[in-house]
Design a protein around this motif. Structure first.
Motif, PDB file in Angstrom:
ATOM      1  N   LEU A  44     -31.534 -18.460  -8.530  1.00 39.91           N
ATOM      2  CA  LEU A  44     -30.668 -18.794  -7.400  1.00 39.91           C
ATOM      3  C   LEU A  44     -29.950 -20.103  -7.697  1.00 39.91           C
ATOM      4  O   LEU A  44     -30.594 -21.110  -8.018  1.00 39.91           O
ATOM      5  CB  LEU A  44     -31.499 -18.937  -6.119  1.00 39.91           C
ATOM      6  CG  LEU A  44     -30.689 -19.359  -4.895  1.00 39.91           C
ATOM      7  CD1 LEU A  44     -29.766 -18.236  -4.436  1.00 39.91           C
ATOM      8  CD2 LEU A  44     -31.620 -19.795  -3.760  1.00 39.91           C
ATOM      9  N   GLY A  45     -28.629 -20.095  -7.583  1.00 41.36           N
ATOM     10  CA  GLY A  45     -27.894 -21.300  -7.907  1.00 41.36           C
ATOM     11  C   GLY A  45     -26.484 -21.321  -7.349  1.00 41.36           C
ATOM     12  O   GLY A  45     -26.032 -20.383  -6.694  1.00 41.36           O
ATOM     13  N   ILE A  46     -25.810 -22.439  -7.624  1.00 43.21           N
ATOM     14  CA  ILE A  46     -24.418 -22.649  -7.224  1.00 43.21           C
ATOM     15  C   ILE A  46     -23.619 -23.033  -8.456  1.00 43.21           C
ATOM     16  O   ILE A  46     -24.078 -23.828  -9.294  1.00 43.21           O
ATOM     17  CB  ILE A  46     -24.288 -23.784  -6.191  1.00 43.21           C
ATOM     18  CG1 ILE A  46     -25.066 -23.475  -4.928  1.00 43.21           C
ATOM     19  CG2 ILE A  46     -22.828 -24.011  -5.826  1.00 43.21           C
ATOM     20  CD1 ILE A  46     -24.980 -24.589  -3.900  1.00 43.21           C
ATOM     21  N   LEU A  71     -19.388 -20.813  -5.946  1.00 39.09           N
ATOM     22  CA  LEU A  71     -19.909 -19.461  -6.151  1.00 39.09           C
ATOM     23  C   LEU A  71     -21.412 -19.488  -5.978  1.00 39.09           C
ATOM     24  O   LEU A  71     -22.105 -20.258  -6.643  1.00 39.09           O
ATOM     25  CB  LEU A  71     -19.548 -18.961  -7.547  1.00 39.09           C
ATOM     26  CG  LEU A  71     -20.151 -17.609  -7.971  1.00 39.09           C
ATOM     27  CD1 LEU A  71     -19.586 -16.471  -7.130  1.00 39.09           C
ATOM     28  CD2 LEU A  71     -19.895 -17.352  -9.459  1.00 39.09           C
ATOM     29  N   LEU A  72     -21.911 -18.636  -5.093  1.00 38.44           N
ATOM     30  CA  LEU A  72     -23.352 -18.470  -4.933  1.00 38.44           C
ATOM     31  C   LEU A  72     -23.842 -17.424  -5.931  1.00 38.44           C
ATOM     32  O   LEU A  72     -23.288 -16.328  -6.015  1.00 38.44           O
ATOM     33  CB  LEU A  72     -23.675 -18.049  -3.500  1.00 38.44           C
ATOM     34  CG  LEU A  72     -25.143 -18.018  -3.011  1.00 38.44           C
ATOM     35  CD1 LEU A  72     -25.900 -16.826  -3.523  1.00 38.44           C
ATOM     36  CD2 LEU A  72     -25.866 -19.307  -3.324  1.00 38.44           C
ATOM     37  N   ILE A  73     -24.859 -17.761  -6.688  1.00 37.29           N
ATOM     38  CA  ILE A  73     -25.477 -16.850  -7.656  1.00 37.29           C
ATOM     39  C   ILE A  73     -26.845 -16.467  -7.122  1.00 37.29           C
ATOM     40  O   ILE A  73     -27.705 -17.328  -6.915  1.00 37.29           O
ATOM     41  CB  ILE A  73     -25.605 -17.531  -9.036  1.00 37.29           C
ATOM     42  CG1 ILE A  73     -24.236 -18.011  -9.525  1.00 37.29           C
ATOM     43  CG2 ILE A  73     -26.242 -16.580 -10.042  1.00 37.29           C
ATOM     44  CD1 ILE A  73     -24.314 -19.032 -10.641  1.00 37.29           C
ATOM     45  N   ASP A  74     -27.062 -15.194  -6.868  1.00 39.81           N
ATOM     46  CA  ASP A  74     -28.318 -14.742  -6.275  1.00 39.81           C
ATOM     47  C   ASP A  74     -29.406 -14.641  -7.341  1.00 39.81           C
ATOM     48  O   ASP A  74     -29.136 -14.565  -8.546  1.00 39.81           O
ATOM     49  CB  ASP A  74     -28.110 -13.386  -5.597  1.00 39.81           C
ATOM     50  CG  ASP A  74     -29.229 -13.047  -4.613  1.00 39.81           C
ATOM     51  OD1 ASP A  74     -30.093 -13.920  -4.377  1.00 39.81           O
ATOM     52  OD2 ASP A  74     -29.241 -11.916  -4.109  1.00 39.81           O
ATOM     53  N   ARG A  75     -30.644 -14.601  -6.881  1.00 35.58           N
ATOM     54  CA  ARG A  75     -31.779 -14.463  -7.786  1.00 35.58           C
ATOM     55  C   ARG A  75     -31.694 -13.146  -8.552  1.00 35.58           C
ATOM     56  O   ARG A  75     -31.464 -12.088  -7.972  1.00 35.58           O
ATOM     57  CB  ARG A  75     -33.074 -14.488  -6.976  1.00 35.58           C
ATOM     58  CG  ARG A  75     -33.356 -15.792  -6.294  1.00 35.58           C
ATOM     59  CD  ARG A  75     -34.589 -15.732  -5.415  1.00 35.58           C
ATOM     60  NE  ARG A  75     -34.327 -15.063  -4.137  1.00 35.58           N
ATOM     61  CZ  ARG A  75     -35.206 -14.989  -3.137  1.00 35.58           C
ATOM     62  NH1 ARG A  75     -36.403 -15.520  -3.275  1.00 35.58           N
ATOM     63  NH2 ARG A  75     -34.912 -14.377  -2.009  1.00 35.58           N
ATOM     64  N   SER A 108     -32.949 -11.874   1.554  1.00 37.00           N
ATOM     65  CA  SER A 108     -31.903 -11.708   0.552  1.00 37.00           C
ATOM     66  C   SER A 108     -30.777 -12.736   0.695  1.00 37.00           C
ATOM     67  O   SER A 108     -30.362 -13.067   1.813  1.00 37.00           O
ATOM     68  CB  SER A 108     -31.315 -10.304   0.662  1.00 37.00           C
ATOM     69  OG  SER A 108     -30.232 -10.153  -0.234  1.00 37.00           O
ATOM     70  N   PHE A 109     -30.289 -13.210  -0.446  1.00 32.98           N
ATOM     71  CA  PHE A 109     -29.087 -14.023  -0.495  1.00 32.98           C
ATOM     72  C   PHE A 109     -27.857 -13.164  -0.822  1.00 32.98           C
ATOM     73  O   PHE A 109     -26.757 -13.679  -0.923  1.00 32.98           O
ATOM     74  CB  PHE A 109     -29.212 -15.111  -1.572  1.00 32.98           C
ATOM     75  CG  PHE A 109     -30.128 -16.241  -1.197  1.00 32.98           C
ATOM     76  CD1 PHE A 109     -29.619 -17.385  -0.596  1.00 32.98           C
ATOM     77  CD2 PHE A 109     -31.482 -16.177  -1.446  1.00 32.98           C
ATOM     78  CE1 PHE A 109     -30.458 -18.437  -0.250  1.00 32.98           C
ATOM     79  CE2 PHE A 109     -32.331 -17.223  -1.105  1.00 32.98           C
ATOM     80  CZ  PHE A 109     -31.815 -18.358  -0.507  1.00 32.98           C
ATOM     81  N   ALA A 110     -28.064 -11.858  -1.019  1.00 31.22           N
ATOM     82  CA  ALA A 110     -26.985 -10.993  -1.509  1.00 31.22           C
ATOM     83  C   ALA A 110     -25.707 -11.056  -0.681  1.00 31.22           C
ATOM     84  O   ALA A 110     -24.604 -11.088  -1.248  1.00 31.22           O
ATOM     85  CB  ALA A 110     -27.480  -9.546  -1.614  1.00 31.22           C
ATOM     86  N   PRO A 111     -25.761 -11.072   0.674  1.00 26.73           N
ATOM     87  CA  PRO A 111     -24.502 -11.123   1.422  1.00 26.73           C
ATOM     88  C   PRO A 111     -23.694 -12.395   1.192  1.00 26.73           C
ATOM     89  O   PRO A 111     -22.510 -12.449   1.489  1.00 26.73           O
ATOM     90  CB  PRO A 111     -24.968 -11.031   2.889  1.00 26.73           C
ATOM     91  CG  PRO A 111     -26.290 -10.379   2.830  1.00 26.73           C
ATOM     92  CD  PRO A 111     -26.911 -10.889   1.568  1.00 26.73           C
TER      93      PRO A 111
END
Length: 288
Positions: A44-46, A71-75, A108-111
């Protein structure tokens, strides 16, 4: 927090490829002759770019990150970097894996995984974290960890809000619901950036890459307002802020917030806040 220079592409191994981090980890540097890092499994990162433009490929989709965007990068996402312009300064911040799991669990961070250009960005915080200095100082380390913790908590808040909004969409398939929400929220970000300009439904639908009627229906399901109602509310809240914080005339505030005429602005403002713009301003305490 640990700060590293951008990893060498020829060393395609290590933490950057497992997606697992024992501490908050930040990668940064200045691109001198182009930079291409192969696809790997990310945590998980930016991703932001402090100067220039950043290009990457996230889950087989090309993404471009410009000024004031993140940009959000999901796990577990697949990520590769493609930075071609000399002088580009990328920053990649990945969060402590155990902390993410402790605070977020299986949520979830997906959305949230997309390029963001709305009200909140993290450039100032990430630029401060990436600045050279006495990184060995315990005080600096504690301060950096606190900043990163605050960023992570804000992302978690946004992710939960995004999941709640996406859940309102009347779509059976989960992946389709998430993809549709990303389009709707990108159009909303664009609206918030351009609220002071003339905007029509077709403009927002084009940003979302949806047919106007489909966009209208889905936006209403998600945000409980039509796009026009959401835009009007955004303009009215900004107008109230300007009336409180500036000496601009009511006419100037009307023009700065995208309303077509002073009379329509006054009528809408009165219905929303119970007072006309002029009376509302006079009712406030004198600013020193």
């Amino acid at each position: 927090m640990i700060v590293h220079r951008l990893p060498r592409p020829d060393r395609h191994s290590g933490r950057l490829h497992t997606g697992i981090y024992a501490d908050h980890t930040l990668y940064t540097g200045t691109v001198e002759e182009g930079y291409d890092y192969p696809e790997h499994r990310a945590g998980l990162g930016i991703f932001v770019v402090l100067s220039g433009n950043g290009q990457c490929r996230l889950n087989q989709q090309d993404e471009k990150v410009g000024h004031a965007e993140w940009l959000l990068i999901d796990r577990g996402s697949l990520l590769s970097l493609h930075l071609s312009r000399t002088g580009t300064r990328p920053v990649l911040l990945f969060f402590d894996t155990q902390m993410v799991e402790r605070l977020m669990g299986e949520e979830s961070f997906a959305p949230l995984e997309r390029v963001h250009s709305g009200e909140i960005n993290f450039h100032m915080q990430l630029e401060a974290l990436a600045a050279p200095g006495n990184s060995c100082s315990s005080f600096v380390t504690l301060k950096a960890d606190s900043v990163v913790r605050n960023i992570l908590e804000e992302l978690i808040r946004q992710a939960r809000q995004a999941s709640m909004l996406a859940g309102r969409l009347e779509v059976a398939k989960g992946s389709t619901r998430i993809a549709l929400f990303k389009r709707l929220s990108a159009a909303r970000d664009w609206m918030l950036q351009h609220y002071h300009e003339p905007i029509i439904l077709e403009d927002m639908a084009e940003v979302a890459m949806l047919h106007r009627q489909h966009f209208l229906r889905m936006f209403r399901q998600c945000y409980r307002l039509t796009p026009h109602q959401y835009l009007t509310e955004t303009r009215l809240l900004r107008a109230r802020q300007l009336l409180l914080q500036t000496e601009d005339s009511v006419l100037q505030v009307c023009q700065q917030t995208g309303f077509e005429s002073p009379s329509s602005f006054s009528g809408l403002f009165s219905r929303r806040f119970g007072l006309s713009p002029a009376v509302f301003r006079r009712s406030q305490p004198i600013r020193s």
